[in-house]
Design a protein around this motif. Sequence first.
Motif, PDB file in Angstrom:
ATOM      1  N   GLY A   1     -14.416  13.869   9.507  1.00 39.66           N
ATOM      2  CA  GLY A   1     -15.856  13.624   9.539  1.00 39.66           C
ATOM      3  C   GLY A   1     -16.476  13.252   8.208  1.00 39.66           C
ATOM      4  N   TRP A   2     -15.680  13.094   7.153  1.00 41.77           N
ATOM      5  CA  TRP A   2     -16.193  12.760   5.821  1.00 41.77           C
ATOM      6  C   TRP A   2     -15.440  11.558   5.258  1.00 41.77           C
ATOM      7  CZ3 TRP A   2     -20.147  15.031   2.874  1.00 41.77           C
ATOM      8  CH2 TRP A   2     -20.736  16.167   3.445  1.00 41.77           C
ATOM      9  N   THR A   3     -16.188  10.679   4.584  1.00 42.87           N
ATOM     10  CA  THR A   3     -15.597   9.526   3.906  1.00 42.87           C
ATOM     11  C   THR A   3     -16.007   9.533   2.442  1.00 42.87           C
ATOM     12  OG1 THR A   3     -15.695   8.204   5.938  1.00 42.87           O
ATOM     13  CG2 THR A   3     -15.382   7.010   3.878  1.00 42.87           C
ATOM     14  N   SER A   4     -15.028   9.435   1.561  1.00 40.44           N
ATOM     15  CA  SER A   4     -15.270   9.391   0.121  1.00 40.44           C
ATOM     16  C   SER A   4     -15.140   7.946  -0.361  1.00 40.44           C
ATOM     17  CB  SER A   4     -14.279  10.284  -0.626  1.00 40.44           C
ATOM     18  OG  SER A   4     -14.546  10.276  -2.017  1.00 40.44           O
ATOM     19  N   PHE A   5     -16.012   7.539  -1.281  1.00 43.55           N
ATOM     20  CA  PHE A   5     -16.053   6.145  -1.721  1.00 43.55           C
ATOM     21  C   PHE A   5     -15.779   6.015  -3.217  1.00 43.55           C
ATOM     22  CE2 PHE A   5     -18.201   5.655   2.296  1.00 43.55           C
ATOM     23  CZ  PHE A   5     -17.834   4.376   2.712  1.00 43.55           C
ATOM     24  N   LEU A   6     -15.053   4.939  -3.540  1.00 45.94           N
ATOM     25  CA  LEU A   6     -14.805   4.524  -4.916  1.00 45.94           C
ATOM     26  C   LEU A   6     -15.332   3.109  -5.093  1.00 45.94           C
ATOM     27  CD1 LEU A   6     -11.024   5.567  -5.165  1.00 45.94           C
ATOM     28  CD2 LEU A   6     -12.996   6.967  -5.775  1.00 45.94           C
ATOM     29  N   VAL A   7     -15.623   2.738  -6.331  1.00 47.67           N
ATOM     30  CA  VAL A   7     -16.078   1.378  -6.619  1.00 47.67           C
ATOM     31  C   VAL A   7     -15.416   0.888  -7.899  1.00 47.67           C
ATOM     32  CG1 VAL A   7     -18.106   2.081  -7.953  1.00 47.67           C
ATOM     33  CG2 VAL A   7     -18.098  -0.129  -6.802  1.00 47.67           C
ATOM     34  N   LEU A   8     -15.104  -0.403  -7.925  1.00 42.35           N
ATOM     35  CA  LEU A   8     -14.547  -1.059  -9.101  1.00 42.35           C
ATOM     36  C   LEU A   8     -15.362  -2.306  -9.381  1.00 42.35           C
ATOM     37  CD1 LEU A   8     -10.914  -1.767 -10.122  1.00 42.35           C
ATOM     38  CD2 LEU A   8     -12.404  -3.727  -9.709  1.00 42.35           C
ATOM     39  N   SER A   9     -15.811  -2.470 -10.606  1.00 44.90           N
ATOM     40  CA  SER A   9     -16.508  -3.695 -11.008  1.00 44.90           C
ATOM     41  C   SER A   9     -15.537  -4.596 -11.758  1.00 44.90           C
ATOM     42  CB  SER A   9     -17.713  -3.365 -11.895  1.00 44.90           C
ATOM     43  OG  SER A   9     -17.295  -2.917 -13.170  1.00 44.90           O
ATOM     44  N   LEU A  10     -15.725  -5.895 -11.625  1.00 46.95           N
ATOM     45  CA  LEU A  10     -14.817  -6.836 -12.283  1.00 46.95           C
ATOM     46  C   LEU A  10     -14.899  -6.718 -13.799  1.00 46.95           C
ATOM     47  CD1 LEU A  10     -14.500  -7.993  -9.429  1.00 46.95           C
ATOM     48  CD2 LEU A  10     -14.569 -10.286 -10.427  1.00 46.95           C
ATOM     49  N   LYS A  11     -16.071  -6.396 -14.324  1.00 47.57           N
ATOM     50  CA  LYS A  11     -16.210  -6.296 -15.779  1.00 47.57           C
ATOM     51  C   LYS A  11     -15.440  -5.116 -16.352  1.00 47.57           C
ATOM     52  CE  LYS A  11     -20.690  -8.619 -16.280  1.00 47.57           C
ATOM     53  NZ  LYS A  11     -22.110  -8.499 -16.711  1.00 47.57           N
ATOM     54  N   SER A  12     -15.387  -4.018 -15.622  1.00 43.59           N
ATOM     55  CA  SER A  12     -14.693  -2.829 -16.136  1.00 43.59           C
ATOM     56  C   SER A  12     -13.248  -2.770 -15.661  1.00 43.59           C
ATOM     57  CB  SER A  12     -15.415  -1.562 -15.688  1.00 43.59           C
ATOM     58  OG  SER A  12     -15.314  -1.386 -14.274  1.00 43.59           O
TER      59      SER A  12
END
Length: 360
Positions: A155-166
């Motif tokens: 019942g839970w979703t964890s999110f990650l993000v990646l930017s092209l600059k970093s």
Amino acid sequence: MAELHGDVLPHILKRLNAKDLIRCKSVCRSWKNLISDSGFIKFHMNYSYQIDYKNNDIDRRIVMSRVPDRNGSRVCDVDDKFFDDRDCHLLGSSNGLVCISSFASQLVVANPSTREVQTLQEPPIRDTKCLCWGFGYDSSTDDYKVVLGFRKRVGWTSFLVLSLKSNVWKVIGDVKYSFLSRIGILCNGALHWIMKDSSSPNKKRVITSFRLSAEKFIKISQPDDERYESGVASCPNMNLGIIEDCLCVFPCDGFNDNLWMLKNYNGKLSWGMFEKECEMNLGLQCLKEQKHYIPNKRTLCRDMLFYKTREYICAPIYMESLVSPYVNGRPKRKTQESNSKKSCKLIKRDPMLPGASGKV
């Protein structure tokens, strides 16, 4: 040629498509510098978008092509519908860039027109069967972001993000929903997924939006209409798509009669049914799988196919551009890299220097 320089030349060149502009770089050095300038690249992209929007003749989309079937015809499917049946995935498209997850857990952002491909840092989550994805442009930072969601617990979703600059993954938070759709629909600077609220009595489906600039999640209200409840909400599966820059929702089967559009997105939310008699003229680009791509020698896309159907409204919007996936600047040429490696080897082999034996 010199007489065309100044304010006139950019207005002439902006009318050309991306492939012709790449050829024009060979005319002279001044043309190459102009066409490679970031200001002109945005100028050309905005002009191309306005022309497509005003003409409204072809709705351009992009999908991942599949191997030919028994009849020899090539099948093109929206990735979200057959996610678990693939090894290579199209995770999204924005401003002429596409994000692809290839066979060996390799994540790349590519421009099919310029044939540039940048490899991104591998995600820390390896179980691709329990992931949802998204890709889009963040106008506040002039950057592109890849979003990854994984099942943290029931019942839970964890999110990650990646930017092209970093090119670095970071945690952005959890939502108390489990994802149903696998590829986020990019609309008005936000990614959208269909999720399930396991805490509700009937495990109600919700539409979750992730704003790329603020990196925050919000829940999108669904149509408060009996026709929606009986036509879309009651179906076993529902899909998201985009039409005329508007988010839309429809059931997997029979969506011609039950397609709802979210209008006035940045103002007051207003859902309305898409007119049944309206036809769509889709221009579909078929993206090759990465294993068939040779840098600077083969194109990433096959010939465009044309359909008068709404079957591919789940597919990402695609527009040819000169935008580079190397947001921090293009890498050094291989010749320079190989020369530097050779010089390092010579230094290590010099008997007059410490560590010449190769030991650390």
